[in-house]
Scaffold this motif. Structure first.
Motif, PDB file in Angstrom:
ATOM      1  N   THR A  97       8.546  24.878  23.219  1.00 51.76           N
ATOM      2  CA  THR A  97       9.629  24.208  22.495  1.00 51.76           C
ATOM      3  C   THR A  97      10.474  25.212  21.716  1.00 51.76           C
ATOM      4  O   THR A  97      11.699  25.143  21.726  1.00 51.76           O
ATOM      5  CB  THR A  97       9.054  23.148  21.515  1.00 51.76           C
ATOM      6  N   ASP A 198      12.630  25.584  32.281  1.00 47.04           N
ATOM      7  CA  ASP A 198      11.421  25.220  31.549  1.00 47.04           C
ATOM      8  C   ASP A 198      10.289  25.113  32.563  1.00 47.04           C
ATOM      9  O   ASP A 198      10.197  24.142  33.314  1.00 47.04           O
ATOM     10  CB  ASP A 198      11.679  23.880  30.838  1.00 47.04           C
ATOM     11  N   TYR A 201       4.820  23.939  33.355  1.00 46.68           N
ATOM     12  CA  TYR A 201       3.774  23.462  34.284  1.00 46.68           C
ATOM     13  C   TYR A 201       3.693  24.323  35.542  1.00 46.68           C
ATOM     14  O   TYR A 201       3.312  23.850  36.606  1.00 46.68           O
ATOM     15  CB  TYR A 201       4.026  21.987  34.637  1.00 46.68           C
ATOM     16  N   SER A 229       4.541  27.892  28.444  1.00 46.89           N
ATOM     17  CA  SER A 229       3.670  27.524  27.323  1.00 46.89           C
ATOM     18  C   SER A 229       2.215  27.879  27.610  1.00 46.89           C
ATOM     19  O   SER A 229       1.680  27.503  28.657  1.00 46.89           O
ATOM     20  CB  SER A 229       3.777  26.016  27.086  1.00 46.89           C
ATOM     21  N   LYS A 232      -0.372  24.767  28.047  1.00 46.88           N
ATOM     22  CA  LYS A 232      -0.714  24.153  29.342  1.00 46.88           C
ATOM     23  C   LYS A 232      -1.682  25.029  30.112  1.00 46.88           C
ATOM     24  O   LYS A 232      -2.472  24.559  30.908  1.00 46.88           O
ATOM     25  CB  LYS A 232       0.541  23.972  30.208  1.00 46.88           C
TER      26      LYS A 232
HETATM   27  N1  PMP Z   1       8.598  21.447  28.107  1.00 47.29           N
HETATM   28  C1  PMP Z   1       7.948  20.445  28.690  1.00 47.29           C
HETATM   29  C2  PMP Z   1       8.478  19.885  29.957  1.00 47.29           C
HETATM   30  C3  PMP Z   1       6.798  19.937  28.108  1.00 47.29           C
HETATM   31  O1  PMP Z   1       6.160  18.926  28.674  1.00 47.29           O
HETATM   32  C4  PMP Z   1       6.334  20.504  26.913  1.00 47.29           C
HETATM   33  C5  PMP Z   1       5.143  19.990  26.173  1.00 47.29           C
HETATM   34  N2  PMP Z   1       4.275  19.460  26.571  1.00 47.29           N
HETATM   35  C6  PMP Z   1       7.036  21.562  26.357  1.00 47.29           C
HETATM   36  C7  PMP Z   1       8.173  21.990  26.972  1.00 47.29           C
HETATM   37  C8  PMP Z   1       6.628  22.187  25.064  1.00 47.29           C
HETATM   38  O2  PMP Z   1       5.590  23.047  25.122  1.00 47.29           O
HETATM   39  P1  PMP Z   1       4.886  23.548  23.768  1.00 47.29           P
HETATM   40  O3  PMP Z   1       3.910  22.492  23.392  1.00 47.29           O
HETATM   41  O4  PMP Z   1       4.258  24.836  24.137  1.00 47.29           O
HETATM   42  O5  PMP Z   1       5.958  23.701  22.751  1.00 47.29           O
END
Ligand code: PMP
Ligand code: GLN
Length: 381
Positions: A97, A198, A201, A229, A232
């Motif tokens: 994020t 992004d 995943y 991230s 994940k």
């Molecule tokens: N992008 C997507 C598509 C997500 O699903 C998520 C969180 N699950 C994030 C960003 C954010 O990741 P983080 O929890 O590391 O901030």
């Protein structure tokens, strides 16, 4: 009484917070907010403890520990056959994020247009708006959520500054294929359009499909921020750690914002992750671990009236509720939580206009017993 103007007058508390709170209140099984209910590898936890005891508890360098950036560069090289310079092209962030927000803040000025593909992760639009950008949503529809690139072309104007992509996509589990990449290359060729990709995943892609990172394609890599991230990767969403990859010219701007937004992030965990990442087998086998969960959940769900959509990646399974109810998806998930003790996310929350196609999202990153208990309850709906 003070008066001020809200910068985000229409933004409400995120659906993930709302549904998780409701799940707790009603003692429901929480398949709403995306987080695993199993632990991260014990060796990784031990490493964090050990680095804390060794006194690695002060500020990390602004861009992150170099040993971690080196490990990430090796991982990216192994997976996508491309190199990023750890000194100048990789920055460790406080989760995906923050990386997303920072990339937007570093590049978007008032009046810039940003194309997003909906259903979209809920942080994109408010982040763009906060910076004075204009959100140009491209609405994808179930069941296949396929991108019509001819229509995307029509959204592009001289003010288009950025396209945000998310593959595998939250919430749909849809992934970009080679044809999408070809179209993306053709649409952006000869323009100054940036890409924010992004890829949180990236390791959760199923059925022998491949994750097509922007990093793989030189024409896309040169204009892309790739955000990832560790939450994940290691089942540690609560650690809020991740990273951003970008060519030096873009990363320079990224770091100008990063240094004043957080400066640097959690030191002992960076040491631990740098050490743990040496085990490449861990992340190359992650997709089969999650594919088992996906397959198990999908099999169990056959006994319910939910109609499953395809899921090619991510840890989310979308399902149609049209055989069950004509209620709004948001009303349905609230009732599901209160009356049946299973929480889910309504897909309408991922659309700017709240498009309701009667689709709900379940997170299957759960222990086998959690999935079994949840589906026993869902079978009675
Ligand atoms: N992008 C997507 C598509 C997500 O699903 C998520 C969180 N699950 C994030 C960003 C954010 O990741 P983080 O929890 O590391 O901030
Ligand atoms: N990304 C997670 C999800 O989609 C939640 C993130 C959050 O709660 N902000 O469920």
């Amino acid at each position: 009484m003070i008066h001020f103007r809200s910068k985000l007058p229409k933004t409400e508390t995120t659906i993930f917070t709302v549904m998780s709170a409701l799940a707790t209140e009603y003692n429901a099984i929480n398949l709403s907010q995306g987080f695993p209910d199993f632990d991260s590898p014990p060796q990784l936890i031990d490493l964090v403890g050990s680095f804390m005891k060794q006194g690695k508890n002060q500020y990390a360098p602004m861009a992150g520990l170099l040993i971690l950036r080196n490990q990430i560069a090796e991982k990216v090289e192994l997976l996508y056959n491309t190199s990023y310079d750890p000194e100048t092209e990789i920055t460790i962030t406080a989760g995906g994020t923050q990386a997303i927000f920072t990339a937007i803040a570093a590049t978007i000025i008032p009046g810039d247009e940003v194309i997003i593909f909906e259903p979209a992760y809920d942080s994109y639009a408010p982040s763009i708006k906060l910076l004075g950008g204009l959100v140009k949503p491209f609405e994808l529809v179930p069941p296949d959520y396929k991108i019509d690139w001819d229509m995307v072309k029509k959204l592009i104007s001289s003010r288009t500054r950025m396209i945000i992509l998310n593959s595998p996509q939250n919430p749909t589990g849809v992934i970009l294929d080679e044809e999408d990449i070809k179209q993306l290359i053709s649409i952006t060729k000869g323009t100054d359009i940036l890409i924010l990709s992004d890829e949180v995943y990236e390791h959760l892609v199923y059925d022998d499909r491949q994750h097509l990172s922007m990093a793989r394609y030189p024409e896309l890599k040169e204009r892309s921020f790739v955000t990832v991230s560790f939450g994940k990767l290691f089942h540690t969403t609560g650690w809020k750690l991740g990273y951003c990859l970008a060519p030096e010219i873009l990363m320079n701007e990224f770091r100008k914002v990063h240094q004043f937004l957080v400066f640097s992030v959690n030191t002992p965990m960076q040491y631990a992750i740098a050490e743990f990442l040496k085990n490449t087998g861990y992340y190359t086998e992650l997709n089969s671990f999650f594919q088992q969960k996906r397959d198990y959940f999908r099999d169990l769900m056959q006994q319910t009236r939910f109609e499953l959509l395809p899921c090619y990646g991510s840890y989310f399974q979308c399902a149609s509720i049209k055989n069950i109810t004509e209620e709004k998806d948001i009303d349905f998930v609230q009732r599901l939580t209160k009356e049946h003790q299973v929480a889910a996310i309504p897909a309408s929350a991922f659309y700017n206009r709240g498009n309701d196609y009667g689709i709900v999202r379940f997170c299957f990153a759960k222990k086998q017993e959690t999935l079994e208990k949840a589906v026993n309850l869902l079978a009675k709906v």
